[in-house]
Design a protein around this motif. Structure first.
Motif, PDB file in Angstrom:
ATOM      1  N   ARG A 200       0.864  -1.189  -0.009  1.00 30.91           N
ATOM      2  CA  ARG A 200      -0.096  -0.181  -0.110  1.00 30.91           C
ATOM      3  C   ARG A 200       0.683   1.167   0.021  1.00 30.91           C
ATOM      4  NH1 ARG A 200      -4.361   0.973   4.189  1.00 30.91           N
ATOM      5  NH2 ARG A 200      -5.015   2.387   2.430  1.00 30.91           N
ATOM      6  N   ILE A 201       0.932   1.939  -1.017  1.00 34.26           N
ATOM      7  CA  ILE A 201       1.762   3.109  -1.173  1.00 34.26           C
ATOM      8  C   ILE A 201       0.912   4.384  -1.319  1.00 34.26           C
ATOM      9  CG2 ILE A 201       3.711   4.000  -2.699  1.00 34.26           C
ATOM     10  CD1 ILE A 201       4.217   1.058  -3.515  1.00 34.26           C
ATOM     11  N   ASN A 202       1.341   5.361  -0.674  1.00 35.06           N
ATOM     12  CA  ASN A 202       1.041   6.884  -0.798  1.00 35.06           C
ATOM     13  C   ASN A 202       1.767   7.658  -1.616  1.00 35.06           C
ATOM     14  OD1 ASN A 202       0.996   9.880   0.149  1.00 35.06           O
ATOM     15  ND2 ASN A 202      -1.046   9.071   0.958  1.00 35.06           N
ATOM     16  N   VAL A 203       1.547   8.078  -2.689  1.00 34.53           N
ATOM     17  CA  VAL A 203       2.275   9.055  -3.516  1.00 34.53           C
ATOM     18  C   VAL A 203       1.798  10.495  -3.319  1.00 34.53           C
ATOM     19  CG1 VAL A 203       3.180   9.244  -5.701  1.00 34.53           C
ATOM     20  CG2 VAL A 203       2.816   7.034  -5.158  1.00 34.53           C
ATOM     21  N   GLU A 204       2.609  11.505  -3.023  1.00 33.90           N
ATOM     22  CA  GLU A 204       2.132  12.585  -2.956  1.00 33.90           C
ATOM     23  C   GLU A 204       2.959  13.448  -3.885  1.00 33.90           C
ATOM     24  OE1 GLU A 204       3.343  16.500  -0.389  1.00 33.90           O
ATOM     25  OE2 GLU A 204       2.963  14.839   0.881  1.00 33.90           O
ATOM     26  N   PHE A 205       2.356  14.135  -4.817  1.00 38.87           N
ATOM     27  CA  PHE A 205       2.993  14.942  -5.723  1.00 38.87           C
ATOM     28  C   PHE A 205       2.024  16.273  -6.154  1.00 38.87           C
ATOM     29  CE2 PHE A 205       0.152  11.865  -7.680  1.00 38.87           C
ATOM     30  CZ  PHE A 205      -0.351  12.552  -8.853  1.00 38.87           C
TER      31      PHE A 205
ATOM     32  N   VAL B  11       3.392  12.913   8.258  1.00 44.30           N
ATOM     33  CA  VAL B  11       3.848  11.719   8.201  1.00 44.30           C
ATOM     34  C   VAL B  11       3.168  10.722   9.163  1.00 44.30           C
ATOM     35  CG1 VAL B  11       5.989  10.247   8.932  1.00 44.30           C
ATOM     36  CG2 VAL B  11       6.352  12.261   7.526  1.00 44.30           C
ATOM     37  N   ALA B  12       3.050  11.053  10.678  1.00 39.64           N
ATOM     38  CA  ALA B  12       2.232  10.356  11.435  1.00 39.64           C
ATOM     39  C   ALA B  12       0.728  10.021  10.798  1.00 39.64           C
ATOM     40  CB  ALA B  12       2.356  10.948  12.787  1.00 39.64           C
ATOM     41  N   GLU B  13       0.202  11.010  10.548  1.00 37.63           N
ATOM     42  CA  GLU B  13      -1.257  10.700  10.034  1.00 37.63           C
ATOM     43  C   GLU B  13      -1.373   9.986   8.661  1.00 37.63           C
ATOM     44  OE1 GLU B  13      -4.607  11.504   7.554  1.00 37.63           O
ATOM     45  OE2 GLU B  13      -2.559  12.035   6.979  1.00 37.63           O
ATOM     46  N   LYS B  14      -0.243  10.068   7.913  1.00 38.27           N
ATOM     47  CA  LYS B  14      -0.399   9.051   6.670  1.00 38.27           C
ATOM     48  C   LYS B  14       0.071   7.644   7.116  1.00 38.27           C
ATOM     49  CE  LYS B  14       1.408  11.758   2.729  1.00 38.27           C
ATOM     50  NZ  LYS B  14       2.604  12.345   1.967  1.00 38.27           N
ATOM     51  N   PHE B  15       0.902   7.337   7.879  1.00 38.13           N
ATOM     52  CA  PHE B  15       1.186   5.965   8.348  1.00 38.13           C
ATOM     53  C   PHE B  15      -0.050   5.466   9.059  1.00 38.13           C
ATOM     54  CE2 PHE B  15       5.784   6.477   7.667  1.00 38.13           C
ATOM     55  CZ  PHE B  15       6.020   5.357   6.861  1.00 38.13           C
ATOM     56  N   SER B  16      -0.675   6.389   9.914  1.00 38.00           N
ATOM     57  CA  SER B  16      -1.943   5.974  10.695  1.00 38.00           C
ATOM     58  C   SER B  16      -2.951   5.214   9.639  1.00 38.00           C
ATOM     59  CB  SER B  16      -2.555   6.943  11.448  1.00 38.00           C
ATOM     60  OG  SER B  16      -3.303   7.852  10.572  1.00 38.00           O
ATOM     61  N   ARG B  17      -3.068   5.641   8.372  1.00 37.24           N
ATOM     62  CA  ARG B  17      -3.770   5.178   7.332  1.00 37.24           C
ATOM     63  C   ARG B  17      -3.409   3.840   6.748  1.00 37.24           C
ATOM     64  NH1 ARG B  17      -4.184   9.599   2.980  1.00 37.24           N
ATOM     65  NH2 ARG B  17      -3.111  10.948   4.408  1.00 37.24           N
ATOM     66  N   GLY B  18      -2.415   3.300   7.468  1.00 41.97           N
ATOM     67  CA  GLY B  18      -1.799   1.779   6.958  1.00 41.97           C
ATOM     68  C   GLY B  18      -1.111   1.689   5.855  1.00 41.97           C
ATOM     69  N   PHE B  19      -0.364   2.752   5.404  1.00 43.52           N
ATOM     70  CA  PHE B  19       0.547   2.674   4.148  1.00 43.52           C
ATOM     71  C   PHE B  19       1.664   2.075   4.468  1.00 43.52           C
ATOM     72  CE2 PHE B  19      -2.223   6.527   2.973  1.00 43.52           C
ATOM     73  CZ  PHE B  19      -2.644   6.000   1.920  1.00 43.52           C
ATOM     74  N   ASP B  20       2.454   1.376   3.589  1.00 47.61           N
ATOM     75  CA  ASP B  20       3.280   0.535   3.550  1.00 47.61           C
ATOM     76  C   ASP B  20       4.694   1.640   3.404  1.00 47.61           C
ATOM     77  OD1 ASP B  20       2.560  -2.136   4.349  1.00 47.61           O
ATOM     78  OD2 ASP B  20       1.604  -2.162   2.377  1.00 47.61           O
ATOM     79  N   GLU B  21       4.627   2.417   2.568  1.00 44.27           N
ATOM     80  CA  GLU B  21       5.569   3.259   1.967  1.00 44.27           C
ATOM     81  C   GLU B  21       4.908   4.768   1.652  1.00 44.27           C
ATOM     82  OE1 GLU B  21       8.847   3.745  -1.791  1.00 44.27           O
ATOM     83  OE2 GLU B  21       7.513   1.659  -1.304  1.00 44.27           O
ATOM     84  N   LEU B  22       5.723   5.737   1.849  1.00 43.83           N
ATOM     85  CA  LEU B  22       5.189   6.897   1.649  1.00 43.83           C
ATOM     86  C   LEU B  22       6.301   7.470   0.362  1.00 43.83           C
ATOM     87  CD1 LEU B  22       4.699   8.567   5.128  1.00 43.83           C
ATOM     88  CD2 LEU B  22       3.177   6.997   3.834  1.00 43.83           C
ATOM     89  N   ILE B  23       5.631   8.067  -0.650  1.00 42.29           N
ATOM     90  CA  ILE B  23       6.667   8.493  -1.625  1.00 42.29           C
ATOM     91  C   ILE B  23       6.176   9.986  -1.691  1.00 42.29           C
ATOM     92  CG2 ILE B  23       7.197   8.592  -4.085  1.00 42.29           C
ATOM     93  CD1 ILE B  23       6.853   5.649  -4.006  1.00 42.29           C
ATOM     94  N   TYR B  24       7.248  11.091  -1.740  1.00 43.05           N
ATOM     95  CA  TYR B  24       7.157  12.448  -2.050  1.00 43.05           C
ATOM     96  C   TYR B  24       7.702  12.800  -3.192  1.00 43.05           C
ATOM     97  CZ  TYR B  24       5.919  12.712   3.018  1.00 43.05           C
ATOM     98  OH  TYR B  24       5.284  12.475   4.471  1.00 43.05           O
ATOM     99  N   LEU B  25       7.108  13.498  -3.977  1.00 42.27           N
ATOM    100  CA  LEU B  25       7.685  14.039  -5.299  1.00 42.27           C
ATOM    101  C   LEU B  25       7.822  15.486  -5.098  1.00 42.27           C
ATOM    102  CD1 LEU B  25       5.889  11.523  -6.497  1.00 42.27           C
ATOM    103  CD2 LEU B  25       7.200  12.260  -8.828  1.00 42.27           C
ATOM    104  N   TRP B  26       9.091  16.059  -4.841  1.00 47.26           N
ATOM    105  CA  TRP B  26       9.430  17.306  -4.597  1.00 47.26           C
ATOM    106  C   TRP B  26      10.312  17.811  -5.638  1.00 47.26           C
ATOM    107  CZ3 TRP B  26      10.955  16.504   1.196  1.00 47.26           C
ATOM    108  CH2 TRP B  26       9.880  16.263   1.863  1.00 47.26           C
ATOM    109  N   GLY B  27      10.394  19.332  -5.886  1.00 48.49           N
ATOM    110  CA  GLY B  27      11.112  20.176  -6.592  1.00 48.49           C
ATOM    111  C   GLY B  27      12.591  19.972  -6.031  1.00 48.49           C
TER     112      GLY B  27
END
Length: 550
Positions: A126-131, A319-335
């Motif tokens: 389960r992956i969260n991609v923020e972009f 970060v804490a809020e995202k992991f609370s949703r059960g994601f295995d990995e967080l990916i951030y796309l930044w400049g």
């Protein structure tokens, strides 16, 4: 081809065991064969696949890699689909495919249809991609476009590999920038002077003209009208951002405002957890996070001397809020200008008890937009910029998606607006789409003559080098997708498409498709149909249309 790679991998492992049993190699520990690669050689004359297994085994076997490779080949039982294996210095084992097997894969592509190219990773995540995550202080500019496409394509690739992906947009819906936006709207409405840190541009005047009466009344009565007007204006811009992204074919599953993270108590909880664990300390009236306990060059302020949380504090809560949703990995796309934030956010995740390797940042390099040999500027504050909508109106979503995706995210791009609109083979997306349209045209012409693709005798008939080269390349799409998903890097997909179009052009030039030979015609029509399907699948993965006529 992925299954053939795995069969070859197992055959190499078995060959090692047989070599040890025969006394050709010394006794080895169970794990004596470290991970080894199976890759396509850079030069076709070296074979279709090559492995460095002998070189990886050399330290444990205490033999020269070339000698080990010869022993492994001696004991290698070739999997179905591989014709031969040879040894090359300094110890590579090169294998060549059986031409009959290659030709027979046309039928496999046809059976898979729209599903060809998709894979199933052994352990889906389960992956969260923020972009994108541009602040809602103005329309999306051409400067935001690369992040939008790269993030969307990465999400598509991860989903096609079997992962469960959530696309997320995080925006600052409060703070000084939004207040300054509101002050700018107020100034435009009243004829006053736009503040020094305010926003110019026609979009601000448009917002000022559209302020509802109740919002204007409450803002005018407030000591700081910019706060109320800024909140309203930011929401209007956020909605327009969503529409602009939809024009590019980009959607988001979740829109998260910084204010919601604070309101839900995630920032306070994050600070409390870090304080209890001893990762915060007081100095100079402020509260600091011990980021240097990991690999940061200095500690970071989380609470200012007046008690107000910093943006970094919100990052920690997020970060804490995202992991609370059960994601295995967080990916951030930044400049790439956000490189200074990488270590501190990953360190905060570790301090909160999460594996910092589960928090990944992908930094996107600059884009320069060139028209008539001149760079186009972009500044929201000055009002001098080209919006994403204007870009798409000029060059279209397909061209935008291709040109943004054709380079590695860490490589800068000179985006040639003139080339992107050219309808010629110099324009790569036009070249690939034309190949798909040509396939469709050939199939329509064949149907008009009551001819159709026929896989019956493909294994015997499709032996021409141009046929073999094209089919071999089509078969690599699952491997390209697997590599893109594993590396979190997607620029090989456009390259795959362009090479497919080029090889199809060579095939069409060298192999007459519609001829008096009915069996050969049917087999070659099967190649054309397979090419059409694979190009369509790859373009669909990129969010680019596959036209049937051009």
């Amino acid at each position: 081809m992925s299954s053939l790679r795995e069969a070859l991998r197992q055959a190499v492992v078995d060959a090692r065991d047989h070599a040890v049993a025969a006394g050709d190699l010394p006794p080895l520990d169970a794990g004596a064969l470290p991970p080894f690669s199976i890759e396509q050689p850079a030069r076709p004359e070296h074979g279709d696949l090559a492995t460095n297994a002998a070189m990886q085994l050399a330290p444990a076997a205490r033999r020269a890699p070339l000698q080990i490779a010869q022993m492994l080949v001696r004991h290698l039982v070739l999997p179905h689909g591989i014709a031969d294996a040879t040894v090359a210095a300094p110890g590579f084992i090169n294998v060549r495919f059986d031409p009959a097997w290659v030709a027979g894969q046309v039928e496999a592509i046809s059976r898979a249809g729209t599903g060809f190219g998709r894979i199933a990773v052994p352990q889906p995540q389960r992956i969260n991609v923020e972009f994108v995550s541009a602040n809602p202080t103005g329309p999306l500019t051409i400067g935001n476009a690369r992040g939008a496409f790269v993030g969307d394509l990465l999400a598509r690739v991860l989903e096609a590999a079997g992962h469960d992906v959530t696309r997320e947009y995080y925006f600052n819906d409060g703070g000084a920038q939004v207040t300054n936006l509101g002050r700018s709207v107020f100034a435009r409405r009243t004829g006053g002077e736009i503040p020094e840190d305010g926003y110019h541009g026609d979009y601000v005047a448009d917002l000022a003209a559209r302020v509802p009466d109740d919002v204007w009344a409450s803002a005018s009565a407030a000591a700081e009208p910019g706060e109320r007007l800024g909140t309203w204006a930011a929401e209007q811009i956020r909605a327009s951002i969503e529409q602009s992204l939809a024009h590019l074919g980009v959607r988001f599953d979740v829109w998260t405002g910084e204010g919601a993270i604070h309101a839900a108590g995630w920032v306070e909880r994050g600070m409390g957890q870090l304080r209890d664990a001893g990762h915060l300390y007081e100095s100079e009236g402020a509260t600091w996070f011990r980021s240097t306990s990991w690999d940061d060059d200095r500690d970071r302020v989380v609470l200012r001397s007046d008690g107000r949380p910093t943006y970094f504090a919100a990052d920690i809560g997020y970060v804490a809020e995202k992991f609370s949703r059960g994601f295995d990995e967080l990916i951030y796309l930044w400049g790439e200008d956000h490189h200074g934030k990488v270590a501190r956010v990953r360190n905060a995740a570790a301090a909160l008890g999460f594996d910092r390797e589960r928090v990944q940042m992908i930094l996107i390099a600059w884009v320069r937009f060139i028209r008539d040999g001149r760079e186009i500027g972009a500044s929201k504050r000055s009002g001098e910029f080209i919006t994403l909508d204007e870009l798409l109106a000029e060059i279209g979503a397909d061209a935008a998606r291709w040109f943004f995706g054709a380079r590695a995210t860490t490589s800068g791009i000179d985006f040639d607006m003139d080339l992107a609109t050219a309808q010629s083979n110099e324009n790569p997306v036009y070249y690939v789409q034309y190949a798909h349209a040509r396939c469709s045209s050939i199939l329509r012409t064949a149907a008009d003559r009551d001819l159709a693709p026929d896989q019956t005798d493909v294994a015997e008939l499709l032996r021409h080098p141009a046929e073999q080269a094209l089919i071999k390349h089509l078969l690599t799409l699952p491997d390209v997708l697997a590599a893109a998903a594993a590396r979190r890097e997607t620029h090989e997909l456009p390259r795959f498409c362009h090479e497919a179009a080029s090889l199809f052009s060579q095939f069409y030039r060298d192999c007459r498709v519609l001829s008096e030979d009915a069996a050969l015609t049917g087999a070659r029509l099967a190649v054309v149909d397979a090419t059409r399907q694979v190009i369509a699948n790859a373009l669909d993965l990129m969010g680019i249309s596959a036209p049937e006529t051009m």
